[in-house]
Design an enzyme around this catalytic site. Sequence first.
Site, mmCIF file in Angstrom:
data_model
loop_
_atom_site.group_PDB
_atom_site.id
_atom_site.type_symbol
_atom_site.label_atom_id
_atom_site.label_comp_id
_atom_site.label_asym_id
_atom_site.label_seq_id
_atom_site.Cartn_x
_atom_site.Cartn_y
_atom_site.Cartn_z
ATOM 1 N N LYS A 170 5.126 2.092 -2.951
ATOM 2 C CA LYS A 170 6.103 2.907 -3.659
ATOM 3 C C LYS A 170 7.365 2.081 -3.936
ATOM 4 O O LYS A 170 7.889 1.400 -3.040
ATOM 5 C CB LYS A 170 6.476 4.132 -2.826
ATOM 6 N N ASP A 199 3.707 1.594 -7.546
ATOM 7 C CA ASP A 199 3.900 2.920 -8.140
ATOM 8 C C ASP A 199 5.383 3.270 -8.149
ATOM 9 O O ASP A 199 5.981 3.519 -7.104
ATOM 10 C CB ASP A 199 3.112 3.964 -7.334
ATOM 11 N N GLU A 224 1.832 1.427 -11.866
ATOM 12 C CA GLU A 224 1.514 2.826 -12.159
ATOM 13 C C GLU A 224 2.750 3.599 -12.602
ATOM 14 O O GLU A 224 3.760 3.645 -11.910
ATOM 15 C CB GLU A 224 0.896 3.506 -10.935
ATOM 16 N N ASP A 247 -0.033 8.061 -14.819
ATOM 17 C CA ASP A 247 -0.219 9.167 -13.873
ATOM 18 C C ASP A 247 0.556 10.380 -14.362
ATOM 19 O O ASP A 247 0.046 11.194 -15.131
ATOM 20 C CB ASP A 247 0.245 8.715 -12.482
ATOM 21 N N LYS A 271 -4.761 13.654 -11.355
ATOM 22 C CA LYS A 271 -4.488 14.724 -10.415
ATOM 23 C C LYS A 271 -5.270 15.979 -10.832
ATOM 24 O O LYS A 271 -5.183 16.437 -11.970
ATOM 25 C CB LYS A 271 -2.990 15.033 -10.366
ATOM 26 N N TRP A 326 -6.984 9.606 -2.971
ATOM 27 C CA TRP A 326 -5.865 9.774 -2.044
ATOM 28 C C TRP A 326 -5.824 11.223 -1.604
ATOM 29 O O TRP A 326 -5.909 12.141 -2.440
ATOM 30 C CB TRP A 326 -4.562 9.404 -2.738
#
Length: 375
Positions: A170, A199, A224, A247, A271, A326
């Site tokens: 992250k 990300d 990402e 994403d 997602k 994930w």
Amino acid sequence: MGQSTPMKITEIRVYSHDIKVAGGRYEMAISAVATLDSTVVELVSDEGLSGFGETTPLGPTYQPQHALGARAAIAEMAPALIGLNPLRTELVRRAMDNALTGHNYAKSALDVACWDLLGKVRGERVCDLLGGTDRDTVSSYYGVMPDTAPRTAEAARQRETEGYLRLQVKVGGRPLAEDIEATQAVADSISPATKLLVDANRGWTMRDTIEFSLACRDIRLSIENPCRTYDEHRAIADKLNHPLFLDECTTDLNLITRAIIDGVAQGFGMKLSRVGGLTPLRTVRDLCVAHGIPLTIDDTWGGDITAAATVHMGATVPDPFYEGTWISYPYQEQAYSCLTPPVQPSNGTIPIPSGSGLGVEPDLANWDPALSIYD
């Protein structure tokens, strides 16, 4: 030869559960959460079987969705679903779209519950209904929270030793130089065989993204969703030295298709609740495979119901295109009790739940519905 009477939805029960973040805080570039509000739905059929679905928005700012909105949207759609056959997932999907525009995250919970019921009726796992799999487990990946370069590198090494072969670091929400330093430290500390993804969760500008990719051009990694909008990513895609995964900005099938045609996306972090459940996600899976685009199968957060749904779908993605699944289990305290074994990673993989449907059965002993819709 006569036909049996179709199954019908007779009641829709809606439950709310708080999920506490382990360690007190989950951080992203532009937001952080300590507690999440999970909405669980139970579709009750006239044959005495129930199917379960779940949606857990990652706070109110990760995407344009929030927990109270999920329950309000379900209450709006539910009357239109009473009396429908839950085994006809495409027809249920159309009924939801006719009852309410948008709100895919709420539709996802209802759609997953239909698939759970379908599996229970047929005595099959959801993954087999979605096309089948020859796996017993699916690969998982781990998100490493932002920290100093040495601590980030140490956390990445630890996760690699635990069996995670894809690590997501992250970044964002701090000076770009710190993100570059942390990424370089991680790259130096892990095996070249471990996939590395950075990300930013929409936390970088276009300039930041280009500068980062230039500074880390010798590191094998993917980036990402660094920027806010699809148009921003399209503007810089040909200026990067790394593959670009999309994403948060891929909000529906139309935009996903556009990203493939435009050559902007070299992968997707998909997602479940963003696209509206397993029924539309099956189409996304097939579209990506047809165009040779890798993807992860995830959701925002949730308990065993959400985890099981993503694992079942992930199990059906062919190996060359599957980047892993994930789940939020390692990052949170128990969401709610189940009568079935927990869906959790072990050695970097997640076992596919056994049993019909999702293979997850919540313990309803102490559950009180916040809302119940029936004919």
